[in-house]
Motif scaffolding. Structure first.
Motif, PDB file in Angstrom:
ATOM      1  N   LYS A  33      45.202   0.736  77.896  1.00  0.00           N
ATOM      2  CA  LYS A  33      46.586   0.322  78.134  1.00  0.00           C
ATOM      3  C   LYS A  33      47.602   1.160  77.364  1.00  0.00           C
ATOM      4  O   LYS A  33      48.777   1.221  77.758  1.00  0.00           O
ATOM      5  N   SER A  35      49.626   4.471  76.153  1.00  0.00           N
ATOM      6  CA  SER A  35      50.144   5.533  77.010  1.00  0.00           C
ATOM      7  C   SER A  35      49.576   6.908  76.695  1.00  0.00           C
ATOM      8  O   SER A  35      49.774   7.842  77.464  1.00  0.00           O
ATOM      9  N   TYR A 120      44.835   6.513  80.894  1.00  0.00           N
ATOM     10  CA  TYR A 120      45.786   5.901  79.971  1.00  0.00           C
ATOM     11  C   TYR A 120      46.886   5.177  80.739  1.00  0.00           C
ATOM     12  O   TYR A 120      47.063   5.351  81.936  1.00  0.00           O
ATOM     13  N   ASN A 121      47.616   4.349  79.994  1.00  0.00           N
ATOM     14  CA  ASN A 121      48.705   3.577  80.569  1.00  0.00           C
ATOM     15  C   ASN A 121      48.224   2.708  81.740  1.00  0.00           C
ATOM     16  O   ASN A 121      48.949   2.484  82.706  1.00  0.00           O
TER      17      ASN A 121
END
Length: 380
Positions: A33, A35, A120-121
């Protein structure tokens, strides 16, 4: 053997599991989660068993020139009076290493070769159990769908675990406030040090010749005044009575990133539920008193991957739990034991007896490490 695995979390547990799965030729995806791959600027202590796991994984050489190797641990009172100096090169550790380094360096070593696999993110939104799979939705629509196995490697406050066991109490708060940070300290000349007060303690771990990783905690019920919002002022207030080297360390903290938190652990270890597995702190997060978080994550990930490489998913999950549960419960018991010193005010006689025990047997973390190195449960 499974054909499709989703790992939630790209920390130590998730990345080490991915490295093992890659070695065994198993298919997986990782979502994280955050970034980017950058993490909080903090350090990590790796006792002998964590270093053994890193060597088994084959990434130890990637850490060359990025760690400080400890030769001994000094345990003393907050006034500087030394109670014990434990050598980490004596049996049963004569063939082992104890190191400390920046956490980012360890994560970078674990991530090598996996850069294209980590999304990511990307946050897990839901996980629904089907008969032989888990149907997930996340913020990356390309990854939505059914997986043979979902692995929660998203830390002590695992959202995956919270959602799976909604309504259940999962985390124990020990009423201990804590702070950790990395501070520049050129030519410090220190070895690991633990200073202990009546209801507080401060630990110093060199991570290079010019930097220190520090961790302090205090039993909340024993604090004379409520803490404020400034972590540096709180540190200075709680540890104002501590002698060298602490005053000098605290004076160097202006502008440094201080991570404040609370000492928490899982109420009960949990390794899987149907087709959701838990590894690392999501499975067995414990007190940092004997520095076993990384070792548990690394060993648990290796155990799970090994089982998945040899068995079908359901058999592998049973094997993973059977191999880990007794060891994990024992380690958690060792990790929580030193906390009793801070919860119960001691008389002068009690403190004297405690000091004699430390002089004879060594610091509490070293006592625990010796047990982990010699007890049959951990050596067979």
């Amino acid at each position: 053997m499974t054909s499709k695995i989703l790992i939630v979390g790209a920390g130590i547990a998730g990345l080490s599991l991915a490295q093992w799965l890659k070695r065994f030729g198993l298919d997986f995806e990782i979502i994280e989660k955050k970034s980017s791959e950058d993490i909080e600027k903090t350090g990590i202590v790796l006792p002998f068993n964590a270093v053994r796991e890193i060597k088994k994984l084959g990434i130890f050489d990637r850490l060359a020139d990025q760690y400080h190797q400890a030769a001994n641990v000094t345990y003393c009172k907050n006034n500087g009076k030394v109670i014990n100096i434990a050598r980490l090169t004596d049996p049963p550790f004569e063939n082992d290493q104890f190191i400390a380094l920046e956490r980012q360096a360890l994560n970078d070593a674990l991530r090598e070769g996996l850069q294209k696999k980590v999304r990511y993110n990307t946050e897990l939104l839901s996980a629904r159990h089907d008969d032989d799979s888990v149907r997930i939705t996340c913020t990356n629509e390309l990854l939505n769908g059914s997986y043979d196995l979902l692995v929660a490697a998203d830390g002590l406050n695992s959202l995956t675990r919270q959602e799976n066991f909604e309504g259940q109490e999962l985390i124990r708060d020990h009423n201990v406030v804590c702070w950790r940070f990395v501070v520049a300290h050129p030519d410090h000349g220190l070895q690991p040090l633990q200073m202990v007060g009546q209801a507080d303690s401060f630990m110093v771990f060199p991570i290079s010749s010019d930097a220190l990783y520090c961790y302090g905690h205090a039993y909340e019920n024993s604090l004379p005044h409520p803490l404020g919002d400034d972590p540096l002022e709180n540190l200075k207030r709680v540890f104002s009575g501590y002698r060298s080297p602490l005053p000098d360390i605290l004076e160097r903290l202006d502008g440094a990133e201080i991570i404040a938190g609370r000492l928490q652990s899982v109420i009960k270890p949990c390794f899987f539920d149907r087709r959701i597995a838990f590894v690392g702190d999501a499975a067995n997060g414990c007190s940092p008193m004997i520095q076993q978080g990384a070792a548990l994550a690394l060993a648990g990930s290796r155990c799970l991957a090994d089982a998945l490489a040899m068995q079908n998913v359901d058999q592998a999950l049973m094997t993973y739990q059977e191999r880990r549960v007794k060891k994990v419960e024992r380690i958690i018991r060792y990790a929580d034991a030193p906390l009793s010193q801070f919860r119960r005010p001691q008389s002068w006689m009690g403190r004297g007896f405690h000091d004699i025990k430390i002089k004879t047997l060594g610091p509490p973390n070293v006592q625990a490490w010796r047990k982990l190195a010699t007890e049959r449960l951990f050596t067979t």
